[in-house]
Design an enzyme around this catalytic site. Sequence first.
Site, PDB file in Angstrom:
ATOM      1  N   LYS A   1      51.533  43.383  74.644  1.00  0.00           N
ATOM      2  CA  LYS A   1      50.393  43.194  75.542  1.00  0.00           C
ATOM      3  C   LYS A   1      50.517  41.844  76.286  1.00  0.00           C
ATOM      4  O   LYS A   1      51.344  41.001  75.918  1.00  0.00           O
ATOM      5  CB  LYS A   1      49.102  43.260  74.725  1.00  0.00           C
ATOM      6  CG  LYS A   1      48.799  44.653  74.152  1.00  0.00           C
ATOM      7  CD  LYS A   1      47.459  44.630  73.414  1.00  0.00           C
ATOM      8  CE  LYS A   1      47.076  45.986  72.867  1.00  0.00           C
ATOM      9  NZ  LYS A   1      45.752  45.948  72.181  1.00  0.00           N
TER      10      LYS A   1
ATOM     11  N   TYR B   1      43.614  53.907  78.247  1.00  0.00           N
ATOM     12  CA  TYR B   1      42.541  53.648  77.286  1.00  0.00           C
ATOM     13  C   TYR B   1      41.342  54.575  77.503  1.00  0.00           C
ATOM     14  O   TYR B   1      40.217  54.233  77.136  1.00  0.00           O
ATOM     15  CB  TYR B   1      42.114  52.182  77.368  1.00  0.00           C
ATOM     16  CG  TYR B   1      43.057  51.234  76.651  1.00  0.00           C
ATOM     17  CD1 TYR B   1      43.407  51.418  75.314  1.00  0.00           C
ATOM     18  CD2 TYR B   1      43.596  50.124  77.309  1.00  0.00           C
ATOM     19  CE1 TYR B   1      44.271  50.541  74.660  1.00  0.00           C
ATOM     20  CE2 TYR B   1      44.448  49.240  76.662  1.00  0.00           C
ATOM     21  CZ  TYR B   1      44.783  49.462  75.329  1.00  0.00           C
ATOM     22  OH  TYR B   1      45.629  48.588  74.685  1.00  0.00           O
TER      23      TYR B   1
ATOM     24  N   ASN C   1      45.422  41.152  70.547  1.00  0.00           N
ATOM     25  CA  ASN C   1      46.140  41.453  69.300  1.00  0.00           C
ATOM     26  C   ASN C   1      47.603  41.846  69.504  1.00  0.00           C
ATOM     27  O   ASN C   1      48.196  42.538  68.695  1.00  0.00           O
ATOM     28  CB  ASN C   1      45.367  42.497  68.482  1.00  0.00           C
ATOM     29  CG  ASN C   1      45.125  43.782  69.253  1.00  0.00           C
ATOM     30  OD1 ASN C   1      45.648  43.953  70.353  1.00  0.00           O
ATOM     31  ND2 ASN C   1      44.347  44.674  68.679  1.00  0.00           N
TER      32      ASN C   1
ATOM     33  N   HIS D   1      50.610  47.124  71.109  1.00  0.00           N
ATOM     34  CA  HIS D   1      50.015  48.468  71.114  1.00  0.00           C
ATOM     35  C   HIS D   1      51.003  49.447  70.502  1.00  0.00           C
ATOM     36  O   HIS D   1      52.211  49.282  70.645  1.00  0.00           O
ATOM     37  CB  HIS D   1      49.707  48.919  72.551  1.00  0.00           C
ATOM     38  CG  HIS D   1      49.332  50.371  72.624  1.00  0.00           C
ATOM     39  ND1 HIS D   1      48.046  50.806  72.389  1.00  0.00           N
ATOM     40  CD2 HIS D   1      50.078  51.484  72.846  1.00  0.00           C
ATOM     41  CE1 HIS D   1      48.020  52.135  72.478  1.00  0.00           C
ATOM     42  NE2 HIS D   1      49.239  52.562  72.762  1.00  0.00           N
TER      43      HIS D   1
ATOM     44  N   GLU E   1      51.096  59.071  76.039  1.00  0.00           N
ATOM     45  CA  GLU E   1      51.307  57.698  76.503  1.00  0.00           C
ATOM     46  C   GLU E   1      52.715  57.500  77.080  1.00  0.00           C
ATOM     47  O   GLU E   1      52.878  56.827  78.102  1.00  0.00           O
ATOM     48  CB  GLU E   1      51.028  56.716  75.361  1.00  0.00           C
ATOM     49  CG  GLU E   1      49.541  56.731  74.973  1.00  0.00           C
ATOM     50  CD  GLU E   1      49.194  55.819  73.815  1.00  0.00           C
ATOM     51  OE1 GLU E   1      47.996  55.537  73.629  1.00  0.00           O
ATOM     52  OE2 GLU E   1      50.108  55.387  73.072  1.00  0.00           O
TER      53      GLU E   1
END
Length: 139
Positions: free
Chosen positions: A11, A51, A114, A117, A128
């Site tokens: 990310k 998302y 975080n 992914h 995805e």
Amino acid sequence: MAVEQTFAMVKPDGVRRGLTGTIIARLEAKGFTIKAMKLMRISRELAERHYGEHQGKPFFEGLVSFITSGPVVAMVVEGENAILEWRKMMGATNPKDAAPGTIRGDLATTIDENVVHGSDAPATAEREIGIFFDPGELV
Ligand code: IDP
Ligand code: MG
């Protein structure tokens, strides 16, 4: 025994902090193979698609602006039970709950940044991979 492909991503916080190499090193050390990889900016449209399951939740807007805030490294990762194993290597969504030894446990402190992914199930991985990569981009 099942060789699977999953969608993995460093990310924007991970790229910004210079953690891309560390994360790729962990994937490779585990024995996984990178089948496709690109450094890219995620458009707002792609973020909302990726998302989509979180649309309407209180953190959705923040999540979309964060994931579009800088380049990410998107990957297709292949290996034995890759979907579940990559989730285990990532650790719990909230780094506060992530065990030491996991990426989020070792390298992150807050849920909104975080670092990584990973797809959470076979159908998610297929979806995805399909929205981030054309079939011809896989080696
Ligand atoms: P995952 O990344 O472990 O699959 P998801 O529940 O799919 O977790 O949520 C996607 C991302 O949205 C998380 O990685 C995290 O960055 C963010 N997120 C999830 N829940 C919250 C929350 O309650 N507050 C803020 N951000 C959240
Ligand atoms: Mg998820």
